[in-house]
Scaffold this motif. Structure first.
Motif, PDB file in Angstrom:
ATOM      1  N   ASN A   1     -11.727   0.993  15.730  1.00  0.00           N
ATOM      2  CA  ASN A   1     -11.850   1.080  14.281  1.00  0.00           C
ATOM      3  C   ASN A   1     -10.623   1.760  13.705  1.00  0.00           C
ATOM      4  O   ASN A   1     -10.165   2.774  14.202  1.00  0.00           O
ATOM      5  CB  ASN A   1     -13.071   1.891  13.899  1.00  0.00           C
ATOM      6  N   ALA A   2     -10.102   1.184  12.631  1.00  0.00           N
ATOM      7  CA  ALA A   2      -8.972   1.819  11.980  1.00  0.00           C
ATOM      8  C   ALA A   2      -9.472   3.045  11.248  1.00  0.00           C
ATOM      9  O   ALA A   2     -10.581   3.082  10.723  1.00  0.00           O
ATOM     10  CB  ALA A   2      -8.338   0.840  10.997  1.00  0.00           C
ATOM     11  N   GLY A   3      -8.615   4.057  11.218  1.00  0.00           N
ATOM     12  CA  GLY A   3      -8.962   5.252  10.479  1.00  0.00           C
ATOM     13  C   GLY A   3      -8.569   5.097   9.027  1.00  0.00           C
ATOM     14  O   GLY A   3      -8.319   3.990   8.528  1.00  0.00           O
ATOM     15  N   VAL A   4      -8.494   6.217   8.313  1.00  0.00           N
ATOM     16  CA  VAL A   4      -8.046   6.217   6.932  1.00  0.00           C
ATOM     17  C   VAL A   4      -6.538   5.952   6.923  1.00  0.00           C
ATOM     18  O   VAL A   4      -5.796   6.601   7.666  1.00  0.00           O
ATOM     19  CB  VAL A   4      -8.359   7.564   6.258  1.00  0.00           C
ATOM     20  N   ILE A   5      -6.130   5.011   6.104  1.00  0.00           N
ATOM     21  CA  ILE A   5      -4.719   4.633   6.048  1.00  0.00           C
ATOM     22  C   ILE A   5      -4.120   5.084   4.730  1.00  0.00           C
ATOM     23  O   ILE A   5      -4.657   4.787   3.652  1.00  0.00           O
ATOM     24  CB  ILE A   5      -4.566   3.107   6.204  1.00  0.00           C
ATOM     25  N   GLN A   6      -3.015   5.791   4.819  1.00  0.00           N
ATOM     26  CA  GLN A   6      -2.331   6.262   3.622  1.00  0.00           C
ATOM     27  C   GLN A   6      -0.908   5.742   3.596  1.00  0.00           C
ATOM     28  O   GLN A   6      -0.208   5.768   4.612  1.00  0.00           O
ATOM     29  CB  GLN A   6      -2.303   7.794   3.573  1.00  0.00           C
ATOM     30  N   THR A   7      -0.493   5.301   2.432  1.00  0.00           N
ATOM     31  CA  THR A   7       0.892   4.866   2.223  1.00  0.00           C
ATOM     32  C   THR A   7       1.398   5.358   0.883  1.00  0.00           C
ATOM     33  O   THR A   7       0.612   5.518  -0.066  1.00  0.00           O
ATOM     34  CB  THR A   7       0.990   3.316   2.256  1.00  0.00           C
TER      35      THR A   7
ATOM     36  N   LEU B   1       0.388   7.204  -4.858  1.00  0.00           N
ATOM     37  CA  LEU B   1       0.007   7.272  -3.457  1.00  0.00           C
ATOM     38  C   LEU B   1      -1.253   6.449  -3.238  1.00  0.00           C
ATOM     39  O   LEU B   1      -2.155   6.447  -4.083  1.00  0.00           O
ATOM     40  CB  LEU B   1      -0.246   8.737  -3.053  1.00  0.00           C
ATOM     41  N   TRP B   2      -1.302   5.762  -2.076  1.00  0.00           N
ATOM     42  CA  TRP B   2      -2.379   4.820  -1.812  1.00  0.00           C
ATOM     43  C   TRP B   2      -3.210   5.260  -0.618  1.00  0.00           C
ATOM     44  O   TRP B   2      -2.704   5.839   0.330  1.00  0.00           O
ATOM     45  CB  TRP B   2      -1.787   3.432  -1.511  1.00  0.00           C
ATOM     46  N   CYS B   3      -4.489   4.923  -0.690  1.00  0.00           N
ATOM     47  CA  CYS B   3      -5.392   5.286   0.393  1.00  0.00           C
ATOM     48  C   CYS B   3      -6.375   4.148   0.646  1.00  0.00           C
ATOM     49  O   CYS B   3      -6.987   3.621  -0.283  1.00  0.00           O
ATOM     50  CB  CYS B   3      -6.171   6.552   0.028  1.00  0.00           C
ATOM     51  N   GLU B   4      -6.508   3.790   1.907  1.00  0.00           N
ATOM     52  CA  GLU B   4      -7.524   2.817   2.314  1.00  0.00           C
ATOM     53  C   GLU B   4      -8.544   3.553   3.174  1.00  0.00           C
ATOM     54  O   GLU B   4      -8.227   4.001   4.280  1.00  0.00           O
ATOM     55  CB  GLU B   4      -6.888   1.674   3.105  1.00  0.00           C
ATOM     56  N   PRO B   5      -9.773   3.707   2.696  1.00  0.00           N
ATOM     57  CA  PRO B   5     -10.774   4.459   3.464  1.00  0.00           C
ATOM     58  C   PRO B   5     -11.296   3.657   4.650  1.00  0.00           C
ATOM     59  O   PRO B   5     -11.030   2.456   4.763  1.00  0.00           O
ATOM     60  CB  PRO B   5     -11.889   4.708   2.443  1.00  0.00           C
ATOM     61  N   ILE B   6     -12.019   4.317   5.488  1.00  0.00           N
ATOM     62  CA  ILE B   6     -12.659   3.646   6.614  1.00  0.00           C
ATOM     63  C   ILE B   6     -13.701   2.670   6.070  1.00  0.00           C
ATOM     64  O   ILE B   6     -14.477   3.021   5.161  1.00  0.00           O
ATOM     65  CB  ILE B   6     -13.315   4.665   7.560  1.00  0.00           C
ATOM     66  N   SER B   7     -13.695   1.466   6.603  1.00  0.00           N
ATOM     67  CA  SER B   7     -14.606   0.441   6.140  1.00  0.00           C
ATOM     68  C   SER B   7     -16.063   0.908   6.260  1.00  0.00           C
ATOM     69  O   SER B   7     -16.480   1.426   7.309  1.00  0.00           O
ATOM     70  CB  SER B   7     -14.410  -0.835   6.965  1.00  0.00           C
ATOM     71  N   GLY B   8     -16.792   0.758   5.169  1.00  0.00           N
ATOM     72  CA  GLY B   8     -18.196   1.160   5.170  1.00  0.00           C
ATOM     73  C   GLY B   8     -18.449   2.566   4.655  1.00  0.00           C
ATOM     74  O   GLY B   8     -19.597   2.931   4.387  1.00  0.00           O
ATOM     75  N   HIS B   9     -17.386   3.345   4.528  1.00  0.00           N
ATOM     76  CA  HIS B   9     -17.554   4.686   3.972  1.00  0.00           C
ATOM     77  C   HIS B   9     -17.643   4.602   2.452  1.00  0.00           C
ATOM     78  O   HIS B   9     -16.864   3.896   1.812  1.00  0.00           O
ATOM     79  CB  HIS B   9     -16.386   5.589   4.365  1.00  0.00           C
ATOM     80  N   SER B  10     -18.575   5.367   1.896  1.00  0.00           N
ATOM     81  CA  SER B  10     -18.838   5.250   0.464  1.00  0.00           C
ATOM     82  C   SER B  10     -18.169   6.338  -0.368  1.00  0.00           C
ATOM     83  O   SER B  10     -18.143   6.244  -1.590  1.00  0.00           O
ATOM     84  CB  SER B  10     -20.347   5.301   0.218  1.00  0.00           C
TER      85      SER B  10
END
Lengths: 114, 115
Positions: free
Chosen positions: B1-7, B21-30
């Motif tokens: 599973n990918a973790g939290v991704i920040q760019t 700044l961008w953030c992609e949370p863990i899939s399914g986390h609310s």
């Protein structure tokens, strides 16, 4: 509001000796959970320990902590420090007044020397 | 599973410029959280979203900082007219809802340097 205090900014210890990182807290309402996070250089903070039960010892990766609500403390200890334990450690709590957010202490840098 | 991704992982801006700044949370986390990390202040809470709705922005400097979560797969933190004191590592974290202790999972952070 909730607050967490880590009194030492830097703790140094010789490899093989015991180490203790202090954490105390203040909270207005009920607390839900307590955490120790560890952050290695250039990495994300990650959970080391978590607890929500008073007077119960929690262990992971050789570290242990016991939540003591009577003294508002959640100190982190290890009986024999390793070079690889050198990192930044944060104590945190989640309280009912905080919603889902965690309140963190200021962090303690642990340096383990030969 | 990918973790939290920040760019981006590193961003350098001049004083007065804008930074996003961008953030992609863990899939399914609310729930998605933004924290600022400095040597002096440690981990400071900025804001968080639950199911994309803003819940608590009590840590956000009001005038120049804003955060959004337009969909469940990403959140942004925008800083307008950046100042040298904004230099810090900005950490995004996500958490699942429901029973449990509410552990946060952090990304590696975006280091912002304002010259």
């Amino acid at each position: 509001g909730d607050s967490v205090t880590q009194t030492e900014g830097l703790v140094t210890v010789t490899e093989g000796l015991p180490v203790k990182l202090n954490c105390t807290y203040q909270t207005t309402y009920l607390t839900i959970a307590f955490f120790w996070y560890v952050q290695y250089l250039n990495e994300a903070p990650q959970v080391l320990l978590k607890s929500s039960t008073d007077n119960k010892r929690t262990e992971h990766q050789g570290f242990h902590a016991t939540l003591h609500k009577s003294s508002s403390s959640f100190h982190l200890q290890k009986s024999s420090a390793q070079l690889s334990d050198s990192a930044l450690y944060y104590c945190a709590l989640r309280g009912t007044s905080s919603g889902q957010k965690l309140v963190f202490g200021q962090g303690t840098i642990l340096k383990v020397y030969l | 599973n990918a973790g939290v991704i920040q760019t981006p992982r590193h961003k350098v801006t001049g004083k007065g410029q804008e930074a996003t700044l961008w953030c992609e949370p863990i899939s399914g986390h609310s729930a998605v959280f933004w924290y600022r990390q400095t040597i002096v202040q440690g981990l400071e809470f900025l804001t968080y979203f639950r199911n994309q709705a803003p819940i608590d922005d009590s840590g956000m400097p009001k005038e120049r900082f804003s955060a959004q979560m337009p969909n469940q797969s990403h959140s942004t933190l925008k800083i307008q007219s950046t100042q040298p004191q904004d230099s810090a590592v900005y950490l995004c974290a996500s958490s699942s809802q429901g029973r449990g202790t509410g552990q946060l999972y952090f990304g590696e952070g975006s280091k912002l340097t304002v010259l």
